[in-house]
Design an enzyme around this catalytic site. Structure first.
Site, PDB file in Angstrom:
ATOM      1  N   CYS A 119      -1.521  -8.725  19.970  1.00  0.00           N
ATOM      2  CA  CYS A 119      -0.187  -8.683  19.523  1.00  0.00           C
ATOM      3  C   CYS A 119       0.662  -8.168  20.699  1.00  0.00           C
ATOM      4  CB  CYS A 119       0.155  -7.733  18.760  1.00  0.00           C
ATOM      5  SG  CYS A 119      -0.933  -7.696  17.060  1.00  0.00           S
ATOM      6  N   HIS A 244       6.887  -4.840  19.531  1.00  0.00           N
ATOM      7  CA  HIS A 244       6.206  -5.567  18.859  1.00  0.00           C
ATOM      8  C   HIS A 244       6.242  -5.325  17.177  1.00  0.00           C
ATOM      9  CE1 HIS A 244       2.897  -7.376  16.526  1.00  0.00           C
ATOM     10  NE2 HIS A 244       2.186  -6.209  16.481  1.00  0.00           N
ATOM     11  N   ASN A 274       4.103  -8.482  10.337  1.00  0.00           N
ATOM     12  CA  ASN A 274       3.333  -8.481  11.550  1.00  0.00           C
ATOM     13  C   ASN A 274       2.788  -9.847  11.962  1.00  0.00           C
ATOM     14  OD1 ASN A 274       1.724  -8.207  13.849  1.00  0.00           O
ATOM     15  ND2 ASN A 274       1.049  -6.255  13.176  1.00  0.00           N
TER      16      ASN A 274
HETATM   17  C1  LIG Z   1      -2.729   0.591   7.375  1.00  0.00           C
HETATM   18  C2  LIG Z   1      -1.922   1.911   7.348  1.00  0.00           C
HETATM   19  C3  LIG Z   1      -0.539   1.550   6.628  1.00  0.00           C
HETATM   20  C4  LIG Z   1      -2.724   2.720   6.185  1.00  0.00           C
HETATM   21  O1  LIG Z   1      -1.912   3.936   5.790  1.00  0.00           O
HETATM   22  P1  LIG Z   1      -2.520   5.320   5.870  1.00  0.00           P
HETATM   23  O2  LIG Z   1      -1.747   6.563   5.484  1.00  0.00           O
HETATM   24  O3  LIG Z   1      -3.381   5.404   7.326  1.00  0.00           O
HETATM   25  O4  LIG Z   1      -3.824   4.963   4.889  1.00  0.00           O
HETATM   26  P2  LIG Z   1      -5.076   5.653   4.920  1.00  0.00           P
HETATM   27  O5  LIG Z   1      -6.086   4.638   5.367  1.00  0.00           O
HETATM   28  O6  LIG Z   1      -5.289   7.062   5.641  1.00  0.00           O
HETATM   29  O7  LIG Z   1      -5.474   5.734   3.403  1.00  0.00           O
HETATM   30  C5  LIG Z   1      -4.709   6.519   2.337  1.00  0.00           C
HETATM   31  C6  LIG Z   1      -4.795   6.436   1.263  1.00  0.00           C
HETATM   32  O8  LIG Z   1      -4.160   5.244   0.893  1.00  0.00           O
HETATM   33  C7  LIG Z   1      -5.202   4.249   0.285  1.00  0.00           C
HETATM   34  N1  LIG Z   1      -4.406   2.923   0.917  1.00  0.00           N
HETATM   35  C8  LIG Z   1      -4.849   2.294   1.935  1.00  0.00           C
HETATM   36  N2  LIG Z   1      -4.160   1.093   1.916  1.00  0.00           N
HETATM   37  C9  LIG Z   1      -3.315   1.078   0.913  1.00  0.00           C
HETATM   38  C10 LIG Z   1      -2.532   0.118   0.023  1.00  0.00           C
HETATM   39  N3  LIG Z   1      -2.139  -1.184   0.796  1.00  0.00           N
HETATM   40  N4  LIG Z   1      -1.929   0.385  -0.878  1.00  0.00           N
HETATM   41  C11 LIG Z   1      -2.239   1.399  -1.692  1.00  0.00           C
HETATM   42  N5  LIG Z   1      -3.181   2.337  -0.942  1.00  0.00           N
HETATM   43  C12 LIG Z   1      -3.789   2.291   0.032  1.00  0.00           C
HETATM   44  C13 LIG Z   1      -6.348   4.405   0.900  1.00  0.00           C
HETATM   45  O9  LIG Z   1      -7.468   3.699   0.310  1.00  0.00           O
HETATM   46  C14 LIG Z   1      -6.428   5.982   0.742  1.00  0.00           C
HETATM   47  O10 LIG Z   1      -6.727   6.350  -0.362  1.00  0.00           O
HETATM   48  P3  LIG Z   1      -7.525   7.620  -0.862  1.00  0.00           P
HETATM   49  O11 LIG Z   1      -6.766   8.914  -0.422  1.00  0.00           O
HETATM   50  O12 LIG Z   1      -7.550   7.703  -2.336  1.00  0.00           O
HETATM   51  O13 LIG Z   1      -8.757   7.465  -0.153  1.00  0.00           O
HETATM   52  C15 LIG Z   1      -1.500   2.813   8.434  1.00  0.00           C
HETATM   53  O14 LIG Z   1      -2.822   3.310   8.924  1.00  0.00           O
HETATM   54  C16 LIG Z   1      -1.085   2.102   9.449  1.00  0.00           C
HETATM   55  O15 LIG Z   1       0.046   1.753   9.307  1.00  0.00           O
HETATM   56  N6  LIG Z   1      -1.690   1.828  10.638  1.00  0.00           N
HETATM   57  C17 LIG Z   1      -1.158   1.107  11.818  1.00  0.00           C
HETATM   58  C18 LIG Z   1      -1.633  -0.317  11.684  1.00  0.00           C
HETATM   59  C19 LIG Z   1      -1.030  -1.142  12.444  1.00  0.00           C
HETATM   60  O16 LIG Z   1       0.208  -1.256  12.758  1.00  0.00           O
HETATM   61  N7  LIG Z   1      -1.855  -2.252  12.916  1.00  0.00           N
HETATM   62  C20 LIG Z   1      -1.199  -3.513  13.692  1.00  0.00           C
HETATM   63  C21 LIG Z   1      -1.197  -3.170  15.092  1.00  0.00           C
HETATM   64  S1  LIG Z   1      -0.962  -4.465  16.111  1.00  0.00           S
END
Ligand SMILES: CC(C)(COP(=O)(O)OP(=O)(O)OC[C@H]1O[C@@H](n2cnc3c(N)ncnc32)[C@H](O)[C@@H]1OP(=O)(O)O)[C@@H](O)C(=O)NCCC(=O)NCCS
Length: 318
Positions: A119, A244, A274
């Site tokens: 990215c 980004h 994204n």
């Molecule tokens: C991906 C992202 C949204 C996940 O959010 P999070 O708050 O970290 O979520 P977690 O992985 O800790 O999971 C929290 C809960 O939400 C759930 N969950 C994850 N994705 C979900 C979705 N799309 N919808 C609903 N629930 C979801 C998980 O299963 C977890 O449930 P649990 O507590 O019952 O186990 C977040 O980590 C993020 O934005 N990361 C950056 C990713 C990014 O920008 N990548 C590109 C970089 S170039």
């Protein structure tokens, strides 16, 4: 003996964008995985993204964006001597996509190569273009960021499928009497390569969302300060910030950490998702189209992603 080099500066004179026609809403994503429109909007700020149509290749999208950038620049394909495509989702590894993109655009025998910095790719490629021009190795460069991420994202993995879309953005870069693209600040942390990866050719993308989020919200604000310092400008001089488009919460956290409330900020993520190396030229094109950014604005571009790579520079809007 003094060897001749290029002009003191480089500048962008035209931008182009291409978003595939198919718009995919959060409700459509929620038909395949346990998620909801509300969860996605709250956690990542995305309302919709574009998916390439069946048979619509990354090269088709790159050609569409590149053609628009050329038209905006007023140059003809024959004027271009180097084509660089930033992508981490090429349809196949050999050959690179840039010679084919150049050929389809009618650019006769340019230097052509691909850049894979995930990215951060567009900012890496823009820096290569500006440096090639200043050194005298190139005169007019077409830089394209193009991605077909839907080839590599598991539609049943709710951690990733909510985020990514397809598209392409492009810029034409030429020499300039005054510098209009500042020095790049770039880096990587390969020890964190597993945070976002496609582990092998038979697998799809895996991502540790939390560690990517932590990295982006702690390590990138100092990079932005370094970009300004290296170009000799103050943060308060910036008119436009185009990070980004990974995630609206990451963008908002950077804006807060840097106190950039006075600045026009790219938030194309809401409608485009994204799109990796395409996201910065896509966001900047839209800001110029809507009037949020204006010709001559001092703009800070910041790419970051898998690798964990980052790159950013200041530029003057075309
Ligand atoms: C991906 C992202 C949204 C996940 O959010 P999070 O708050 O970290 O979520 P977690 O992985 O800790 O999971 C929290 C809960 O939400 C759930 N969950 C994850 N994705 C979900 C979705 N799309 N919808 C609903 N629930 C979801 C998980 O299963 C977890 O449930 P649990 O507590 O019952 O186990 C977040 O980590 C993020 O934005 N990361 C950056 C990713 C990014 O920008 N990548 C590109 C970089 S170039």
């Amino acid at each position: 003996m003094k060897l001749r080099t290029g002009p003191v500066g480089a500048r962008i004179i035209g931008l182009g964008d291409y978003r595939p026609h198919r718009i995919v809403t959060n409700d459509e994503i929620a038909q395949n995985v346990a998620t909801s429109d509300e969860w996605i909007r709250t956690r990542v700020g995305i309302a919709r993204r574009h998916f390439a149509g069946e048979g619509e290749s990354l090269i088709d999208m790159a050609v569409a964006a590149g053609g628009k950038a050329l038209a905006a620049s007023g140059l003809a394909p024959e004027d271009i001597d180097v084509v660089i495509v930033a992508t981490c989702t090429p349809p196949s590894p050999i050959p690179g996509v840039s010679p084919t993109v150049a050929d389809r655009l009618g650019v006769p025998s340019p230097g052509a190569f691909d850049v894979n910095a995930a990215c951060a790719g567009f900012c890496y490629a823009l820096s290569c273009a500006a440096d090639a021009i200043r050194s005298g190795s190139a005169q007019r460069v077409l830089v394209i960021g193009a991605e077909r991420l839907t080839d590599w994202v598991d539609p049943l993995d709710r951690g990733t499928c909510i985020l990514f879309g397809d598209g392409a953005g492009a810029a034409v870069v030429v020499g300039s009497d005054t510098p209009a693209i500042g020095p790049v600040v770039w880096g990587s942390d390969g020890s964190k390569r597993e945070a976002i990866m496609v582990p092998s050719r038979d697998t799809l993308m895996s991502m540790d969302g939390q560690s990517v989020f932590r990295w982006a919200t702690t390590k990138l604000a100092p990079v932005v300060r370094q970009i300004c310092e290296q170009s000799g400008v103050e943060l308060s001089d910036i008119d436009v910030f185009v990070p980004h488009q990974a995630n609206l919460r990451i963008i908002d956290s950077l804006v807060r950490a840097l106190g950039l409330h006075h600045v026009a900020v790219g938030r194309d993520i809401v409608d485009t998702g994204n799109t990796s190396s395409a996201s910065i030229p896509l966001a900047l094109s839209r800001m110029l189209e809507t009037g949020e950014a204006k010709s001559g604005d001092l703009t800070l571009a910041l790419g970051f992603g898998a690798g964990l790579t980052f790159a950013g520079q200041l530029l003057i809007c075309p």
